[in-house]
Each structure stands twice: as C-alpha cells, then as structure tokens.
Design an enzyme around this catalytic site. Structure first.
Site, PDB file in Angstrom:
ATOM      1  N   ILE A   1       6.445   2.873   3.049  1.00 41.25           N
ATOM      2  CA  ILE A   1       5.499   2.642   1.958  1.00 41.25           C
ATOM      3  C   ILE A   1       4.440   1.651   2.446  1.00 41.25           C
ATOM      4  CG2 ILE A   1       5.218   1.883  -0.434  1.00 41.25           C
ATOM      5  CD1 ILE A   1       8.251   2.499  -0.786  1.00 41.25           C
ATOM      6  N   ARG A   2       3.299   2.164   2.737  1.00 46.75           N
ATOM      7  CA  ARG A   2       2.208   1.323   3.259  1.00 46.75           C
ATOM      8  C   ARG A   2       2.749   0.344   4.317  1.00 46.75           C
ATOM      9  NH1 ARG A   2      -2.713  -1.957   0.725  1.00 46.75           N
ATOM     10  NH2 ARG A   2      -4.256  -0.865   1.935  1.00 46.75           N
TER      11      ARG A   2
ATOM     12  N   HIS B   1      12.152   1.287   4.389  1.00 48.35           N
ATOM     13  CA  HIS B   1      12.872   0.651   3.273  1.00 48.35           C
ATOM     14  C   HIS B   1      14.268   1.248   3.089  1.00 48.35           C
ATOM     15  CE1 HIS B   1       9.606  -1.641   1.239  1.00 48.35           C
ATOM     16  NE2 HIS B   1       8.821  -0.748   1.805  1.00 48.35           N
TER      17      HIS B   1
ATOM     18  N   GLY C   1       7.472  -5.768   0.264  1.00 46.94           N
ATOM     19  CA  GLY C   1       6.640  -6.213  -0.856  1.00 46.94           C
ATOM     20  C   GLY C   1       5.221  -6.354  -0.344  1.00 46.94           C
ATOM     21  N   GLU C   2       4.682  -7.508  -0.513  1.00 46.90           N
ATOM     22  CA  GLU C   2       3.312  -7.783  -0.069  1.00 46.90           C
ATOM     23  C   GLU C   2       3.372  -9.062   0.770  1.00 46.90           C
ATOM     24  OE1 GLU C   2      -0.403  -7.523   0.799  1.00 46.90           O
ATOM     25  OE2 GLU C   2       0.584  -5.954  -0.377  1.00 46.90           O
ATOM     26  N   SER C   3       3.141  -8.909   2.075  1.00 44.29           N
ATOM     27  CA  SER C   3       3.397 -10.023   2.990  1.00 44.29           C
ATOM     28  C   SER C   3       2.505 -11.234   2.723  1.00 44.29           C
ATOM     29  CB  SER C   3       3.263  -9.570   4.439  1.00 44.29           C
ATOM     30  OG  SER C   3       2.018  -8.938   4.642  1.00 44.29           O
TER      31      SER C   3
ATOM     32  N   GLU D   1      16.586   0.111   1.429  1.00 43.37           N
ATOM     33  CA  GLU D   1      17.070  -0.214   0.079  1.00 43.37           C
ATOM     34  C   GLU D   1      16.669   0.847  -0.947  1.00 43.37           C
ATOM     35  OE1 GLU D   1      14.554  -1.488   1.613  1.00 43.37           O
ATOM     36  OE2 GLU D   1      13.007  -2.304   0.290  1.00 43.37           O
TER      37      GLU D   1
ATOM     38  N   ARG E   1      -0.704  -4.547   9.939  1.00 45.41           N
ATOM     39  CA  ARG E   1      -0.408  -4.239   8.534  1.00 45.41           C
ATOM     40  C   ARG E   1      -1.098  -2.947   8.106  1.00 45.41           C
ATOM     41  NH1 ARG E   1      -2.389  -8.374   4.556  1.00 45.41           N
ATOM     42  NH2 ARG E   1      -1.104  -7.204   3.104  1.00 45.41           N
TER      43      ARG E   1
ATOM     44  N   CYS F   1       9.961  -3.969   6.146  1.00 48.37           N
ATOM     45  CA  CYS F   1       8.553  -3.698   5.836  1.00 48.37           C
ATOM     46  C   CYS F   1       7.738  -4.996   5.782  1.00 48.37           C
ATOM     47  CB  CYS F   1       8.452  -2.865   4.571  1.00 48.37           C
ATOM     48  SG  CYS F   1       6.896  -1.959   4.518  1.00 48.37           S
TER      49      CYS F   1
HETATM   50  N1  GLN Z   1       1.579  -3.318   2.920  1.00 53.14           N
HETATM   51  C1  GLN Z   1       2.488  -4.393   2.727  1.00 53.14           C
HETATM   52  C2  GLN Z   1       2.029  -5.630   3.476  1.00 53.14           C
HETATM   53  O1  GLN Z   1       1.211  -5.553   4.308  1.00 53.14           O
HETATM   54  C3  GLN Z   1       3.885  -4.012   3.180  1.00 53.14           C
HETATM   55  C4  GLN Z   1       4.381  -2.867   2.338  1.00 53.14           C
HETATM   56  C5  GLN Z   1       5.829  -2.860   2.036  1.00 53.14           C
HETATM   57  O2  GLN Z   1       6.562  -3.835   2.215  1.00 53.14           O
HETATM   58  N2  GLN Z   1       6.260  -1.724   1.554  1.00 53.14           N
HETATM   59  O3  GLN Z   1       2.498  -6.676   3.219  1.00 53.14           O
END
Ligand code: GLN
Length: 205
Positions: A139-140, A176, A51-53, A178, A110, A83
């Site tokens: 993903i990123r 990921h 997600g977004e840390s 999942e 990150r 991730c």
């Molecule tokens: N870019 C997100 C972060 O820094 C991590 C991306 C992800 O979990 N797919 O939190």
C-alpha cells in the site's frame, strides 16, 4: 530463548497498529501499546507499523520516544518494521528530506511504486517460511533501493525489487503482513526475537 508468554510492544501512534496487535495475540503474545518512553520497559520485542512515516517520526519526537527507542533497539530489542516502519528504521531515505532512526542499513525511496491507486498485491517467496507463497499487500509502499553488507535480503518481487530484509534482530518488510490472515511472517518475527523455539520453516509449526 524467552520462556512464558512474551510481551511485544506495538508502536501505537498512528497506522495499522490494531491489526498487528491482533496478529500477535493470535500467536499467544501479550501486547503492550507503546506511546510513551516508559511503555518500552520490559518488552521482548517491538513492531513499528505501517502508516505515514512523516507523521510517525513527528509523533515519535513529540512523545520523546526517539532516544529511548534508539537505545532499546541498539541494545538488541527485536524489532519488526512494516512499510512506513521500514522508513522509520532506515539509515537513508533518498526521496524526501527526513530524519529516520538510521538503524537499518538500507536506503529507501518513499511512495516509489506510485500513488495510492497503484497499490497492489503479489505472491512472495520468503526465505525461512515453510509452505506456500505469502500474499504481499503493498500500500503506497517504499522501495528498498539498496542494503548494506550486514543486511540479509529475504524476499523480492518477481521484478527483483527487495521487499523483506533482516539485520541482526531488526526485521523489515515493505508489505503489510498484518492485513492477511496468514500469521507466518509475525511468527517469523517471534522466531527472530528468540521467543518461539519452533522455526516457521519447520513444517509442523
Ligand atoms: N507511504 C507511506 C509513507 O511514506 C507508507 C505507506 C504504508 O505504510 N502503507 O510513509
């Protein structure tokens, strides 16, 4: 070894928690949605999703989960971070000023593969996984820059970049699992958690 149907917590604050829950259910686990400290009671393992840390850590603090989560993991709760989950677990985040849980002795950067459009997939060899390669979806994703002495590296990209590691009962991937139908990585986590007798490298698994 846990007998009966295990209950695995999934941190359901933000990110890909629904996909993790679906994978666990397919493997026969019972899923507990974790949003509050009391939801940690009686679980046999926990997944911290991607997600977004920064958001995840903010919500962990807002929902007063930091201390109980730290205590549970320090006391041996099997934990799988994917991730953003790896960033949440990390000891050091080199690229941003943030305070992760500091439990997994890795240093991560990150978004180090680039922007969202530079997300990619690559076939991975993962130690302990039988059969063919595993499709890694990035993903990123963060880059795991270094690991401490107690951390075992279990997968790398062709370039040599570390993408999966394990420290005792903490397991983490920068990709990921999942988002693919292949359940072997989740099964591997259940194995680490002592939940399934059969190791995923057993070809009959
Ligand atoms: N870019 C997100 C972060 O820094 C991590 C991306 C992800 O979990 N797919 O939190």
């Amino acid at each position: 070894m846990i007998s009966g149907r295990p209950t695995i917590g999934v941190l359901c604050l933000q990110g890909s928690f629904m996909e993790h829950s679906a994978a666990l259910k397919q493997l026969g686990a019972s899923v507990r949605e974790v949003r509050l400290p009391e939801h940690l009671e009686g679980i046999d393992g926990i997944i911290l999703p991607g997600g977004e840390s920064t958001t995840l850590l903010k919500l962990i603090d807002e929902f007063a989960l930091r201390e109980p989560l730290l205590n549970a993991i320090i006391n041996g709760l099997p934990t799988f971070g994917t991730c953003a989950g790896i960033i949440v677990l990390a000891k050091t985040v080199t690229s941003h000023s943030m305070t992760p849980l500091g439990l997994l002795d890795v240093s991560v950067a990150r978004n180090a593969f680039g922007r969202q459009v530079q997300s990619f997939e690559e076939d991975l060899m993962i130690d302990g996984l039988a059969g063919s390669v595993f499709r890694g979806v990035f993903i990123r994703a963060p880059i795991i820059e270094s690991c401490g002495p107690k951390v075992r590296v279990i997968s790398r990209l062709h370039s040599g970049t570390i993408v999966a590691c394990q420290q005792s009962r903490i397991f983490a991937t920068s990709f990921h699992p999942e988002f693919v139908p292949d359940l072997r990585v989740h099964q591997y986590f259940l194995h680490i958690a002592g939940i399934q007798g059969q190791h995923p490298s057993d070809s009959s698994a």
